[in-house]
Design a protein around this motif. Structure first.
Motif, PDB file in Angstrom:
ATOM      1  N   GLN A  44       0.795  -1.220   0.000  1.00  0.00           N
ATOM      2  CA  GLN A  44       0.000   0.000   0.000  1.00  0.00           C
ATOM      3  C   GLN A  44       0.835   1.280   0.000  1.00  0.00           C
ATOM      4  OE1 GLN A  44      -3.483  -2.026   2.725  1.00  0.00           O
ATOM      5  NE2 GLN A  44      -3.391   0.175   2.670  1.00  0.00           N
ATOM      6  N   GLY A  45       2.139   1.162   0.202  1.00  0.00           N
ATOM      7  CA  GLY A  45       2.997   2.334   0.162  1.00  0.00           C
ATOM      8  C   GLY A  45       3.589   2.696   1.505  1.00  0.00           C
ATOM      9  N   THR A  46       4.516   3.649   1.463  1.00  0.00           N
ATOM     10  CA  THR A  46       5.203   4.084   2.676  1.00  0.00           C
ATOM     11  C   THR A  46       5.399   5.594   2.688  1.00  0.00           C
ATOM     12  OG1 THR A  46       7.457   3.967   1.773  1.00  0.00           O
ATOM     13  CG2 THR A  46       6.542   1.923   2.699  1.00  0.00           C
ATOM     14  N   ILE A  47       5.700   6.103   3.873  1.00  0.00           N
ATOM     15  CA  ILE A  47       6.171   7.475   4.067  1.00  0.00           C
ATOM     16  C   ILE A  47       7.579   7.342   4.645  1.00  0.00           C
ATOM     17  CG2 ILE A  47       5.782   9.674   5.229  1.00  0.00           C
ATOM     18  CD1 ILE A  47       2.829   8.701   5.592  1.00  0.00           C
ATOM     19  N   VAL A  54       4.266   2.636   7.400  1.00  0.00           N
ATOM     20  CA  VAL A  54       3.857   1.712   6.348  1.00  0.00           C
ATOM     21  C   VAL A  54       2.333   1.760   6.262  1.00  0.00           C
ATOM     22  CG1 VAL A  54       3.813  -0.680   5.561  1.00  0.00           C
ATOM     23  CG2 VAL A  54       5.845   0.217   6.703  1.00  0.00           C
ATOM     24  N   LEU A  55       1.808   2.134   5.112  1.00  0.00           N
ATOM     25  CA  LEU A  55       0.371   2.244   4.951  1.00  0.00           C
ATOM     26  C   LEU A  55      -0.279   0.867   4.970  1.00  0.00           C
ATOM     27  CD1 LEU A  55       0.412   4.898   2.105  1.00  0.00           C
ATOM     28  CD2 LEU A  55      -0.290   5.302   4.466  1.00  0.00           C
ATOM     29  N   SER A  56      -1.393   0.769   5.681  1.00  0.00           N
ATOM     30  CA  SER A  56      -2.108  -0.502   5.762  1.00  0.00           C
ATOM     31  C   SER A  56      -3.545  -0.227   6.174  1.00  0.00           C
ATOM     32  CB  SER A  56      -1.449  -1.450   6.779  1.00  0.00           C
ATOM     33  OG  SER A  56      -1.492  -0.887   8.079  1.00  0.00           O
ATOM     34  N   GLY A  57      -4.405  -1.212   5.979  1.00  0.00           N
ATOM     35  CA  GLY A  57      -5.791  -1.082   6.391  1.00  0.00           C
ATOM     36  C   GLY A  57      -6.478   0.092   5.732  1.00  0.00           C
ATOM     37  N   GLU A  59      -5.822   5.650  -3.601  1.00  0.00           N
ATOM     38  CA  GLU A  59      -6.736   4.528  -3.412  1.00  0.00           C
ATOM     39  C   GLU A  59      -6.928   4.273  -1.930  1.00  0.00           C
ATOM     40  OE1 GLU A  59      -5.080   1.131  -5.341  1.00  0.00           O
ATOM     41  OE2 GLU A  59      -4.520   2.227  -7.140  1.00  0.00           O
ATOM     42  N   GLY A  60      -7.728   3.249  -1.635  1.00  0.00           N
ATOM     43  CA  GLY A  60      -7.869   2.792  -0.269  1.00  0.00           C
ATOM     44  C   GLY A  60      -8.664   3.747   0.602  1.00  0.00           C
ATOM     45  N   GLY A  61      -8.525   3.561   1.893  1.00  0.00           N
ATOM     46  CA  GLY A  61      -9.324   4.320   2.837  1.00  0.00           C
ATOM     47  C   GLY A  61     -10.645   3.622   3.088  1.00  0.00           C
ATOM     48  N   LEU A  62     -11.491   4.218   3.896  1.00  0.00           N
ATOM     49  CA  LEU A  62     -12.735   3.602   4.312  1.00  0.00           C
ATOM     50  C   LEU A  62     -13.644   3.241   3.150  1.00  0.00           C
ATOM     51  CD1 LEU A  62     -14.448   2.772   6.769  1.00  0.00           C
ATOM     52  CD2 LEU A  62     -15.360   5.105   6.817  1.00  0.00           C
ATOM     53  N   PHE A  63     -13.641   4.073   2.092  1.00  0.00           N
ATOM     54  CA  PHE A  63     -14.524   3.838   0.952  1.00  0.00           C
ATOM     55  C   PHE A  63     -13.769   3.418  -0.314  1.00  0.00           C
ATOM     56  CE2 PHE A  63     -16.293   7.326   3.570  1.00  0.00           C
ATOM     57  CZ  PHE A  63     -17.318   6.611   4.164  1.00  0.00           C
ATOM     58  N   GLY A  64     -12.467   3.202  -0.191  1.00  0.00           N
ATOM     59  CA  GLY A  64     -11.689   2.694  -1.311  1.00  0.00           C
ATOM     60  C   GLY A  64     -11.343   3.715  -2.370  1.00  0.00           C
ATOM     61  N   GLN A  65     -11.541   5.017  -2.082  1.00  0.00           N
ATOM     62  CA  GLN A  65     -11.360   6.024  -3.118  1.00  0.00           C
ATOM     63  C   GLN A  65     -10.330   7.094  -2.749  1.00  0.00           C
ATOM     64  OE1 GLN A  65     -14.892   7.007  -5.379  1.00  0.00           O
ATOM     65  NE2 GLN A  65     -16.100   5.694  -4.059  1.00  0.00           N
ATOM     66  N   VAL A  90      -6.032   9.661   9.528  1.00  0.00           N
ATOM     67  CA  VAL A  90      -6.739   9.922   8.282  1.00  0.00           C
ATOM     68  C   VAL A  90      -7.621  11.148   8.498  1.00  0.00           C
ATOM     69  CG1 VAL A  90      -8.426   9.065   6.610  1.00  0.00           C
ATOM     70  CG2 VAL A  90      -6.704   7.516   7.535  1.00  0.00           C
ATOM     71  N   LEU A  91      -7.319  12.239   7.806  1.00  0.00           N
ATOM     72  CA  LEU A  91      -8.087  13.464   7.943  1.00  0.00           C
ATOM     73  C   LEU A  91      -9.380  13.400   7.149  1.00  0.00           C
ATOM     74  CD1 LEU A  91      -5.248  16.138   7.639  1.00  0.00           C
ATOM     75  CD2 LEU A  91      -6.200  15.104   9.718  1.00  0.00           C
TER      76      LEU A  91
END
Length: 403
Positions: free
Chosen positions: A245-248, A262-265, A289-295, A309-310
């Motif tokens: 999912q990617g990293t910072i 590490v981005l996850s969930g 992508e991703g997040g609660l609604f996948g967008q 997550v803002l």
């Protein structure tokens, strides 16, 4: 390879000559399914989104092809109010252009790319104190893997470096310029020792040096760099990572990389843009992508490692933010999404310093569609940007949004 949605949500526009990479195709598939996401009302209730279509949007220029087409980068403002940017296609050879738009509305093509000197620029331009412009192309150059270029104030164009895969390939993001030393810093989205992309340094009139080659700690740095001027420490994102999912990450001046998160969930996934940092050391960014609604999401990473997550996009409030955020002096964040909104053509949004989210504008196609690039903040709070498609000729626009 750049990806953006056409004025029809059911089709994808990929500029001629681009090759689909696996990561980008997966991103495309999810973006398309995102626009068909049906639970809009629930998404808005849960995200607390507000719609404020009270701002005035002015189309400053509609591209027609000969002057460029499909601008996916943002615009750069100079002190006189002129806007500089690139298009991903069009021009004399259909490999993109570099343009200037003056405050009086005068538009000029400053350079047309021809493959040999680069092709398909996607990143924002940077401007030095002498009026020279620097940027990258994702493809083209001596080996076909992209370039770093300079357009001098006198109009002369030079390729400063052609990538060869050994030092990285396909630079998607724009450059970071140290205005005192003239050193350029950037990222290549693929290639280098482990094929995961690289961070590089280019000296004035000197060679390119790979500061870091990505491997298991993250890969595919599509986003550019920011730097803490006091410490010389860099910050960035990778679109892929240990969880996929990617990293910072943080990188020292010597090239040592530390993964901060590490981005996850429901964090969001596939960050394609550079970060923004405030005076307290908080990092802000977007995921496509991703997040609660996948967008996609907008996130904050505090210096102590707390990740928040803002905002999670749900469709009607926008979908798939590809661009970096811009932050004003009051701490408000502004950005764009390439899809979603009232008409499914993308949005301009704001997250106030108190965390309140609002959709400032929804594109309808005739005024532009699919804003892919970072906004530029002008005097009086005006926002300047580009749309990749739509407008009078369907080839994208330059716009201004007044508060």
């Amino acid at each position: 390879m750049n990806l953006f949605l056409s004025s029809s949500p059911s089709s994808l526009v990929v500029p001629a000559g681009h090759l689909r990479r696996p990561l980008s195709k997966a991103c495309c598939d999810l973006l398309l399914s995102s626009l068909r996401y049906g639970v809009v009302a629930l998404a808005l209730v849960l995200s607390g989104a507000l719609s404020l279509q009270a701002q005035t949007l002015t189309t400053l220029h509609s591209f027609s092809g000969s002057d460029g087409a499909n601008p996916v980068s943002g615009v750069t403002l100079d002190k006189k109010g002129a806007l500089y940017g690139t298009t991903n296609g069009g021009g004399d050879s259909n490999f993109g252009t570099l343009f200037r738009l003056d405050p009086d509305g005068s538009f000029a093509v400053l350079h047309s790319f021809d493959l040999a000197n680069g092709a398909f620029p996607t990143g924002d331009l940077v401007l030095d104190r002498s009026g020279n412009l620097f940027g990258t192309t994702e493809l083209g150059g001596a080996s076909g893997f992209g370039t770093v270029f300079k357009l001098a104030d006198d109009g002369s164009f030079d390729v400063l470096h052609s990538f060869s895969t050994a030092d990285g390939s396909n630079p998607y993001a724009g450059l970071l310029l140290d205005k005192k030393s003239g050193i350029l810093y950037g990222t290549a989205s693929t290639g280098a020792n482990f094929s995961g992309g690289s961070v590089f340094q280019l000296l004035p009139d000197g060679p390119l040096t790979v500061l870091h080659a990505f491997a298991g700690e993250g890969s595919n740095p599509f986003g550019g760099l920011i730097v803490d001027r006091r410490t010389g420490v860099f910050y960035g994102t990778t679109a892929s990572g240990p969880t996929g999912q990617g990293t910072i990450y943080r990188m020292s001046a010597g090239g040592a990389v530390t993964v901060l998160h590490v981005l996850s969930g429901n964090d969001g996934s596939a960050p394609f843009a550079a970060l923004v940092r405030d005076k307290d050391g908080n990092l802000f960014g977007t995921t496509t992508e991703g997040g609660l609604f996948g967008q996609g999401t907008v996130f904050k990473l505090a210096p102590d490692g707390t990740f928040t997550v803002l905002h999670a996009f749900g469709g009607s409030d926008g979908s798939a933010p590809f661009a970096a955020l811009v932050r004003d002096k009051k701490g408000n964040l502004y950005g764009t999404t390439i899809g979603g909104g009232s008409f499914g053509q993308g949005t301009i949004f704001k997250i106030a310093a108190d965390g309140t989210f609002s959709t400032l504008y929804s594109f309808n196609g005739s005024d532009g569609a699919n804003p892919n690039g970072r906004l530029a903040l002008g005097r009086g709070g005006s926002l300047f940007g580009t749309t990749a498609t739509g407008g009078r000729n369907g080839s994208g626009t330059i716009f201004k949004l007044d508060p």
